[in-house]
Scaffold this active site. Structure first.
Site, PDB file in Angstrom:
ATOM      1  N   CYS A   1      54.788 -13.976 103.966  1.00 61.74           N
ATOM      2  CA  CYS A   1      55.431 -13.568 102.943  1.00 61.74           C
ATOM      3  C   CYS A   1      56.742 -14.647 102.763  1.00 61.74           C
ATOM      4  O   CYS A   1      57.570 -14.621 101.831  1.00 61.74           O
ATOM      5  CB  CYS A   1      55.716 -12.286 102.887  1.00 61.74           C
ATOM      6  SG  CYS A   1      54.209 -11.284 102.800  1.00 61.74           S
TER       7      CYS A   1
ATOM      8  N   HIS B   1      62.102 -10.399  98.772  1.00 61.24           N
ATOM      9  CA  HIS B   1      60.668 -10.599  98.901  1.00 61.24           C
ATOM     10  C   HIS B   1      60.489  -9.159  98.380  1.00 61.24           C
ATOM     11  O   HIS B   1      60.865  -8.178  98.588  1.00 61.24           O
ATOM     12  CB  HIS B   1      60.306 -10.498 100.102  1.00 61.24           C
ATOM     13  CG  HIS B   1      58.950 -10.420 100.321  1.00 61.24           C
ATOM     14  ND1 HIS B   1      57.859 -10.828  99.670  1.00 61.24           N
ATOM     15  CD2 HIS B   1      58.166  -9.703 101.157  1.00 61.24           C
ATOM     16  CE1 HIS B   1      56.581 -10.644 100.081  1.00 61.24           C
ATOM     17  NE2 HIS B   1      56.853  -9.699 101.081  1.00 61.24           N
TER      18      HIS B   1
ATOM     19  N   ASN C   1      52.763  -7.055  95.661  1.00 58.64           N
ATOM     20  CA  ASN C   1      53.364  -7.895  96.799  1.00 58.64           C
ATOM     21  C   ASN C   1      52.308  -9.213  96.705  1.00 58.64           C
ATOM     22  O   ASN C   1      51.290  -9.195  97.221  1.00 58.64           O
ATOM     23  CB  ASN C   1      53.349  -7.297  98.061  1.00 58.64           C
ATOM     24  CG  ASN C   1      53.543  -8.373  99.298  1.00 58.64           C
ATOM     25  OD1 ASN C   1      53.872  -9.445  99.121  1.00 58.64           O
ATOM     26  ND2 ASN C   1      53.658  -7.697 100.571  1.00 58.64           N
TER      27      ASN C   1
END
Ligand code: UT7
Length: 317
Positions: free
Chosen positions: A113, A246, A276
């Site tokens: 990520c 994020h 996500n």
């Protein structure tokens, strides 16, 4: 020489799946997912869509926004852990799709990520050291391909997507990437990991996660990274105009807002719409507000992902 972000792009798969449309065998609910994560829906690829195809759409948009042609690009970095192939790099496929024929550099970065932030930092270093002038930095992932669709604790969290920026070396400007600090700590490698893989002579496996450890680490590192960024740049939280974190769980973001007493209007949230999307969350979020990003002031990017990897960047657009 500063690296200035001059173009934004984003791509989502065609198919949108709301919480209520998830397979019934998962024994989950819109209420649980919304309350515990902030996610309302996610976009999932179908057979004609891949990480490289989404990355190419995002890259084309970013080039158009920047009013640049593909052959102006001397470096393509794709942050991804779900590239189309083990090799070649997805960046090489994007280069081919964009019909770039200038033998420019193209490679992928594996930081889960945090992939976009890692890629941005590397591209910034290339520009600052005068090796290149223009780069395409992309975060792209198709996690739906590596999810265990029987594990409700992980599969409801992720979606697919890609985001891209064009960065350009410019002299005599205050704008650009002012600061970027990335980190990793491999001792947490198995808290968020895919099973299988080359070392075990098995096909790439599925995502497994110690959700609670990841959650705690993300809360801690978002706060630490932001505090470090403020102190390294002699700034206070009031000097920050926008934070783009994020997007993994709204509760991780809210913990940051609470502990650092941040005005929540200054924090960009897209998790409800995109879920996500791993390396794509930050550039996709930037693309969502691209028309109001230029001139926004001090913008902070915050990331955390498998590895564990994490970091923060300060940019002025
Ligand atoms: O980009 C980085 C990648 N990942 C992350 O950042 C994720 C970080 N972790 C998290 O976001 C959270 O830890 C989760 C969303 C994964 C889990 O949330 P939680 O509040 O920590 O839930 P939990 O694991 O404590 O589970 C609570 C309950 C359990 O049931 P019991 O044992 O209390 O009966 C789970 O089985 O919720 C259950 N549960 C679900 N129920 C309905 C877990 N997933 C689901 C689900 N639907 N999808």
């Amino acid at each position: 020489m500063n690296s200035v972000i001059v173009g934004f792009g984003g791509a989502l798969p065609k198919k949108c799946v709301k919480n209520t449309e998830l397979p019934t065998n998962l024994n989950t609910s819109d209420e649980w997912i919304s309350k515990r994560t902030g996610i309302k829906q996610r976009y999932l690829v179908e057979n004609d869509e891949t990480t490289s195809s989404l990355a190419t759409i995002a890259a084309n948009q970013a080039l158009n926004f920047a009013n640049m042609s593909p052959d102006d690009i001397e470096l393509i970095i794709v942050g991804t852990t779900t590239g189309d192939y083990t090799f070649p790099a997805t960046a090489c496929l994007v280069q081919k799709n964009l019909k770039i024929t200038n033998n420019s550099i193209a490679f992928d970065v594996s930081a889960a990520c945090s992939g976009f932030l890692y890629a941005l930092d590397i591209a910034d270093s290339y520009i600052r050291s005068d090796k290149i002038k223009n780069a395409l930095v992309i975060g792209a992932d198709c996690f739906s391909k590596i999810l265990d669709w029987n594990d409700r604790a992980s599969c409801v969290l992720f979606g697919d997507g890609a985001g891209a920026v064009v960065i350009k070396g410019e002299e005599n400007t205050n704008k650009g990437i002012k600061y970027c600090k990335i980190h990793s700590n491999g001792s947490f490698f198995d808290d968020l990991i895919t099973t299988g893989g080359v070392a075990t002579n098995r096909k790439a496996g599925v995502v497994t996660m110690n959700g609670k450890n990841v959650f705690k680490f993300a809360v801690e590192k978002f706060r630490d990274s932001l505090e470090q960024l403020l102190s390294d740049n002699n700034l206070t939280i009031n000097d920050i105009d926008l934070i783009i974190p994020h997007q993994a769980n709204i509760r991780i973001i809210n913990a940051l807002i609470d502990t650092m007493s941040i005005n929540s209007d200054k924090v960009l949230i897209t998790i409800d719409k995109h879920s996500n999307t791993s390396a794509a969350t930050i550039p996709l979020a930037m693309n969502e507000i691209k028309d109001s990003l230029i001139g926004r002031g001090n913008v902070v990017l915050l990331s955390m992902g498998a590895g564990f990897t994490w970091g923060a960047a300060l940019i002025e657009l």
